[in-house]
Write a protein that holds these residues in place. Structure first.
Motif, PDB file in Angstrom:
ATOM      1  N   LEU A 179       0.818  -1.212   0.000  1.00  0.00           N
ATOM      2  CA  LEU A 179       0.000   0.000   0.000  1.00  0.00           C
ATOM      3  C   LEU A 179       0.852   1.262   0.000  1.00  0.00           C
ATOM      4  O   LEU A 179       0.426   2.304  -0.479  1.00  0.00           O
ATOM      5  N   GLN A 180       2.059   1.173   0.551  1.00  0.00           N
ATOM      6  CA  GLN A 180       2.849   2.402   0.624  1.00  0.00           C
ATOM      7  C   GLN A 180       3.254   2.898  -0.764  1.00  0.00           C
ATOM      8  O   GLN A 180       3.593   4.061  -0.935  1.00  0.00           O
ATOM      9  N   ILE A 181       3.172   2.018  -1.772  1.00  0.00           N
ATOM     10  CA  ILE A 181       3.453   2.454  -3.140  1.00  0.00           C
ATOM     11  C   ILE A 181       2.490   3.582  -3.522  1.00  0.00           C
ATOM     12  O   ILE A 181       2.882   4.579  -4.126  1.00  0.00           O
ATOM     13  N   HIS A 182       1.204   3.427  -3.123  1.00  0.00           N
ATOM     14  CA  HIS A 182       0.207   4.459  -3.461  1.00  0.00           C
ATOM     15  C   HIS A 182       0.592   5.801  -2.835  1.00  0.00           C
ATOM     16  O   HIS A 182       0.548   6.837  -3.488  1.00  0.00           O
ATOM     17  N   THR A 183       0.960   5.751  -1.570  1.00  0.00           N
ATOM     18  CA  THR A 183       1.309   6.991  -0.872  1.00  0.00           C
ATOM     19  C   THR A 183       2.567   7.607  -1.483  1.00  0.00           C
ATOM     20  O   THR A 183       2.654   8.820  -1.668  1.00  0.00           O
ATOM     21  N   LEU A 184       3.529   6.750  -1.805  1.00  0.00           N
ATOM     22  CA  LEU A 184       4.773   7.239  -2.399  1.00  0.00           C
ATOM     23  C   LEU A 184       4.495   7.942  -3.730  1.00  0.00           C
ATOM     24  O   LEU A 184       4.963   9.062  -3.966  1.00  0.00           O
ATOM     25  N   LEU A 185       3.707   7.306  -4.586  1.00  0.00           N
ATOM     26  CA  LEU A 185       3.437   7.910  -5.900  1.00  0.00           C
ATOM     27  C   LEU A 185       2.637   9.201  -5.756  1.00  0.00           C
ATOM     28  O   LEU A 185       2.870  10.169  -6.469  1.00  0.00           O
ATOM     29  N   ASP A 186       1.698   9.220  -4.800  1.00  0.00           N
ATOM     30  CA  ASP A 186       0.940  10.453  -4.553  1.00  0.00           C
ATOM     31  C   ASP A 186       1.861  11.576  -4.066  1.00  0.00           C
ATOM     32  O   ASP A 186       1.693  12.736  -4.429  1.00  0.00           O
ATOM     33  N   THR A 187       2.805  11.217  -3.222  1.00  0.00           N
ATOM     34  CA  THR A 187       3.731  12.217  -2.680  1.00  0.00           C
ATOM     35  C   THR A 187       4.622  12.775  -3.792  1.00  0.00           C
ATOM     36  O   THR A 187       4.872  13.981  -3.860  1.00  0.00           O
ATOM     37  N   ILE A 188       5.075  11.882  -4.665  1.00  0.00           N
ATOM     38  CA  ILE A 188       5.896  12.322  -5.804  1.00  0.00           C
ATOM     39  C   ILE A 188       5.102  13.314  -6.646  1.00  0.00           C
ATOM     40  O   ILE A 188       5.590  14.368  -7.048  1.00  0.00           O
ATOM     41  N   GLU A 189       3.839  12.987  -6.861  1.00  0.00           N
ATOM     42  CA  GLU A 189       2.937  13.840  -7.647  1.00  0.00           C
ATOM     43  C   GLU A 189       2.704  15.184  -6.938  1.00  0.00           C
ATOM     44  O   GLU A 189       2.810  16.252  -7.531  1.00  0.00           O
ATOM     45  N   GLU A 190       2.423  15.104  -5.636  1.00  0.00           N
ATOM     46  CA  GLU A 190       2.110  16.314  -4.863  1.00  0.00           C
ATOM     47  C   GLU A 190       3.257  17.325  -4.919  1.00  0.00           C
ATOM     48  O   GLU A 190       3.041  18.516  -5.122  1.00  0.00           O
ATOM     49  N   PHE A 191       4.465  16.849  -4.742  1.00  0.00           N
ATOM     50  CA  PHE A 191       5.611  17.763  -4.673  1.00  0.00           C
ATOM     51  C   PHE A 191       6.355  17.877  -6.001  1.00  0.00           C
ATOM     52  O   PHE A 191       7.341  18.583  -6.099  1.00  0.00           O
ATOM     53  N   LYS A 192       5.892  17.134  -6.997  1.00  0.00           N
ATOM     54  CA  LYS A 192       6.545  17.112  -8.321  1.00  0.00           C
ATOM     55  C   LYS A 192       8.024  16.733  -8.201  1.00  0.00           C
ATOM     56  O   LYS A 192       8.893  17.349  -8.833  1.00  0.00           O
ATOM     57  N   PHE A 193       8.293  15.747  -7.385  1.00  0.00           N
ATOM     58  CA  PHE A 193       9.677  15.276  -7.263  1.00  0.00           C
ATOM     59  C   PHE A 193      10.105  14.640  -8.577  1.00  0.00           C
ATOM     60  O   PHE A 193       9.382  13.817  -9.137  1.00  0.00           O
ATOM     61  N   ASP A 194      11.272  15.031  -9.071  1.00  0.00           N
ATOM     62  CA  ASP A 194      11.758  14.387 -10.289  1.00  0.00           C
ATOM     63  C   ASP A 194      12.827  13.337 -10.006  1.00  0.00           C
ATOM     64  O   ASP A 194      13.164  12.538 -10.880  1.00  0.00           O
ATOM     65  N   ALA A 195      13.365  13.330  -8.798  1.00  0.00           N
ATOM     66  CA  ALA A 195      14.305  12.264  -8.424  1.00  0.00           C
ATOM     67  C   ALA A 195      14.070  11.889  -6.971  1.00  0.00           C
ATOM     68  O   ALA A 195      13.930  12.769  -6.121  1.00  0.00           O
ATOM     69  N   CYS A 196      14.007  10.601  -6.701  1.00  0.00           N
ATOM     70  CA  CYS A 196      13.865  10.124  -5.321  1.00  0.00           C
ATOM     71  C   CYS A 196      15.049   9.232  -5.001  1.00  0.00           C
ATOM     72  O   CYS A 196      15.286   8.236  -5.677  1.00  0.00           O
TER      73      CYS A 196
END
Lengths: 413, 302
Positions: free
Chosen positions: B114-131
């Motif tokens: 389930l944490q994949i969903h939160t991770l992808l949402d967070t990437i989207e929210e902050f527009k992270f281009d590299a993690c």
């Protein structure tokens, strides 16, 4: 204790997986739970009850399609060294993977099946090793158990390979007769091959001198990132971060900043946040200079009396790595360490047959896994060295502007 | 020339610092994914060195499953404060509520997927281009084949067949809009390298990495901490044992090992002597299927 990075070239048929499995197993890098899992799966058991080749078993996606997708990296260590193996598939369609693995290795193990001797694949692997200027070559003549551990057969193959090595100017070639399956001359000396008095494969890997491969005489440093904290207490701090590619940098050194061609002096050197008097490869350092000059990522700091080349029309060897063919006249990005320049591939002179070294006309285009000699033109002058004399500053990649893929390995001439 | 040599830990450190600086130079919005485990603690130490005397030029992001060890959370908060980095926490619990996700059931139900969903949402929210993550290639065979700069599509998916060749130390971080890159600066480190580095650098660790008394239940040979997040059956035998953690994930999917090691030296000695792999000994989630990691990566996981 240091690190040795090496690549194993060969196919499953040469016993490559068994060899890597043997190195991992005999150096006790395989742990009990991994062994238990193997014992369950093993059908081709050896004397130890496991199939060593399974230790390097790939992804499910690969097993389903019966292919090897990619370079896999494996790790083991002995009290003397940490080893990083680039495990690359060896068939012709995987030349791309071999080049990738070889680019990060200082030694190559070329596996030869003692029954087959030097074959086309052996030549191909050797040509790639020579092209990438790999400093150390080990020819591991495997499956000696299947040729009655014959010294005569070993010498015959060795003599054949010596011709290949001479033709390709390969230096530092070492020959070891082994049986990866039975463990002969891998870690321990073979009892059945008492005629062989050289080191076992692992003894050689532990002892081979790689520190001297590093260039300490031609200082090359490329600015990777500018550190400017701009806080109250560090208001005037401006440090140029980057890796020491070659040579040694000392405070007080007179440097030339390229391509601008401006001179300055190194005033301070930091490594890991601590001030030092000198920095050397492959340290990640921060250099400070005396003058306030406009400097950005990609600029080169060289010694005033030891300068790299500066040019915008360059002869190159391209190893093509993409499914899309190379199109003469197309624009790409050239990435040289951190420096990105627009580039046109102007003239493709000829292809090199990676099996025979023959020159072939390149009229029908350049496809995946092909090696060509070409001329490129960059939008601004490139600061670099000849790959053959200073390979660490003579390598680059081409990036497709539209797909962003890495499409070629570039050796600058 | 003997004076100009680096030992293996210095070489690994130099390589990792180089990678950190590439990320800072090539991307507009990088983030460091921080779990509170020893690998991400090592990442923070390397990032500190890479940008010293400046601060780490990107935030620490923690995807909080809600099943964390309290000790790891306390450590996380203290570390973020110490290094002066912004700490972004996003909770799997909130994603479950907002998106009506179905929680896995079972005795040790894990929110790992389930944490994949939160991770992808967070990437989207902050527009992270590299993690930036602390995965190592020695951990698992899917990891053994992944690049240091691993390009993921807009669903975060890893496609092993479309990986970019990674030559010399040239990292191609160019991406299209919507894609992002997962970066693994300690790819070439082994578990023991990480421990030896922590020892050499004297990096403080959360207390659960050292031997302590804990209530555990034994399940298929593994010791699981008693917590509110697992189901305890009548037949379970609960006992108090002296244990430490070798890896720190969720309380539901990380097993403890019996140990008396209370110092870093003792821990390193125990790990050198152990004959069981880190994941095999401590991760319940990898036992589900042989290709568990490969599947998770393709689904957007690290």
């Amino acid at each position: 204790m240091d690190i040795l990075r090496f690549i194993t070239a060969g196919s499953v048929d040469d016993g490559k997986s068994t060899l890597i499995g043997r190195l991992l197993y005999d150096s006790k890098s395989i742990l009990v739970d991994q062994l238990e899992a193997l014992e369950k799966q093993s059908k081709n058991k050896n004397a130890d009850g496991i199939d060593l080749a399974l230790l390097t078993d790939g992804l499910r996606a690969e097993r389903e399609q019966g292919i090897t997708i990619d370079v896999a990296y494996r790790y083991f260590s002995t009290p003397k060294r940490k080893f990083i193996i680039a495990d690359a598939p060896g068939h012709v369609q995987y030349t791309r993977n071999m080049i990738t693995g070889a680019s990060n290795s200082s030694l190559i193990i070329i596996l030869i099946d003692a029954r087959a001797g030097v074959i086309e694949q052996t030549r191909r692997h050797s040509i790639i090793a020579s092209l990438l200027k790999m400093p150390h070559v080990v020819v591991a003549i495997n499956k000696m158990d299947l040729v009655d551990f014959s010294e005569e057969r070993f010498n015959e193959i060795k003599a054949d390979y010596e011709k290949v090595a001479a033709q390709l100017n390969l230096g530092n070639v070492t020959y070891v007769p082994i049986s990866a399956l039975l463990g002969d001359n891998i870690v321990d000396h073979s009892e059945t091959m008492s005629w062989y008095t050289g080191p076992s494969l692992l003894e050689f890997l532990e002892a081979v001198e790689v520190a001297s491969d590093i260039n300490h005489k031609d200082p090359r440093f490329q600015v990777q990132y500018v550190i400017r904290p701009q806080t109250a207490e560090l208001h005037d701090y401006r440090g140029y971060a980057g890796q020491i590619i070659s040579g040694v940098y000392k405070t007080g050194d007179k440097i030339k900043i390229l391509p601008a061609g401006i001179d300055s002096t190194i005033t301070k050197i930091e490594v890991g946040g601590k001030e030092v008097n000198e920095a050397f490869p492959p340290q990640a350092a921060v250099l400070h200079i005396a003058d306030d000059i406009d400097i950005s990522r990609g600029d080169t700091f060289a010694h005033v009396d030891n300068l790299p080349k500066v040019a915008n029309e360059i002869e190159v060897v391209l190893c093509w790595l993409d499914n899309k063919p190379l199109i003469q006249g197309n624009k790409y990005f050239l990435q040289h360490k951190g420096r990105l320049l627009k580039t046109i591939v102007r003239n493709v002179a000829y292809k090199v047959d990676v099996n025979t070294l023959e020159r072939i006309p390149a009229e029908d285009g350049v496809k995946l896994n092909e090696v060509v000699h070409a001329t490129i033109k960059t939008a601004a002058p490139l600061v670099y060295d000849h790959f053959d004399t200073l390979s660490d500053y003579g390598n680059a990649i081409l990036v497709d502007e539209t797909s962003n893929s890495t499409v070629a390995a570039v050796l600058l001439n | 020339m003997g004076e100009y040599t680096l030992d293996y830990l210095e070489q690994l450190e130099a390589e990792s610092i180089y990678i950190f600086r590439e990320v800072a130079a090539q991307f507009e919005k990088p983030a460091l994914l921080f779990s509170g485990g020893k690998d991400s603690i090592t990442l923070v130490q390397l990032a500190k060195k890479a940008f010293a005397p400046g601060k780490i030029p990107f935030p620490l992001v923690h995807i909080d499953t809600g099943h964390n060890f309290p000790e790891a959370l306390a450590y996380r908060d203290a570390l973020a404060k110490e290094v002066g980095a912004e700490l972004i926490v996003r909770k799997v619990e909130d994603t479950i509520k907002q998106k009506h996700l179905t929680e896995p059931k079972g005795k040790f139900a894990s929110r790992n997927w389930l944490q994949i969903h939160t991770l992808l949402d967070t990437i989207e929210e902050f527009k992270f281009d590299a993690c930036i993550g602390g995965a190592r290639r020695d951990e698992e065979k899917a990891r053994a084949k992944e690049r240091i700069f691993s390009v993921r599509d807009e669903f975060g998916q890893w496609e092993p067949k479309l990986q970019r060749p990674e030559l010399w130390n040239i990292y191609n971080g160019r991406i299209h809009k919507g894609e992002n890159v997962r970066v693994f600066p300690i790819s070439n480190w082994t578990e023991l390298d990480v421990w030896n580095y922590i020892k050499k650098e004297e990096i403080p660790l959360p207390s659960i990495y050292f031997a302590h008394e804990r209530e555990v239940l034994e399940h298929e040979g593994q010791l699981i901490a008693v917590s509110d997040y697992i189901t305890i059956d009548e037949t379970d035998v609960i006992s108090t044992k002296k244990v430490r953690y070798r890896t720190v994930g969720d309380m539901t999917c990380t097993a403890a090992v019996e140990s008396s090691a209370t110092t870093l030296d003792e821990v390193v000695n125990e790990i050198m002597a152990t004959r069981i792999s880190e994941r095999g000994e401590t991760r319940i989630d990898d036992r589900v299927t042989e290709a568990a990691m490969e599947d998770r990566k393709k689904g957007g996981y690290f």
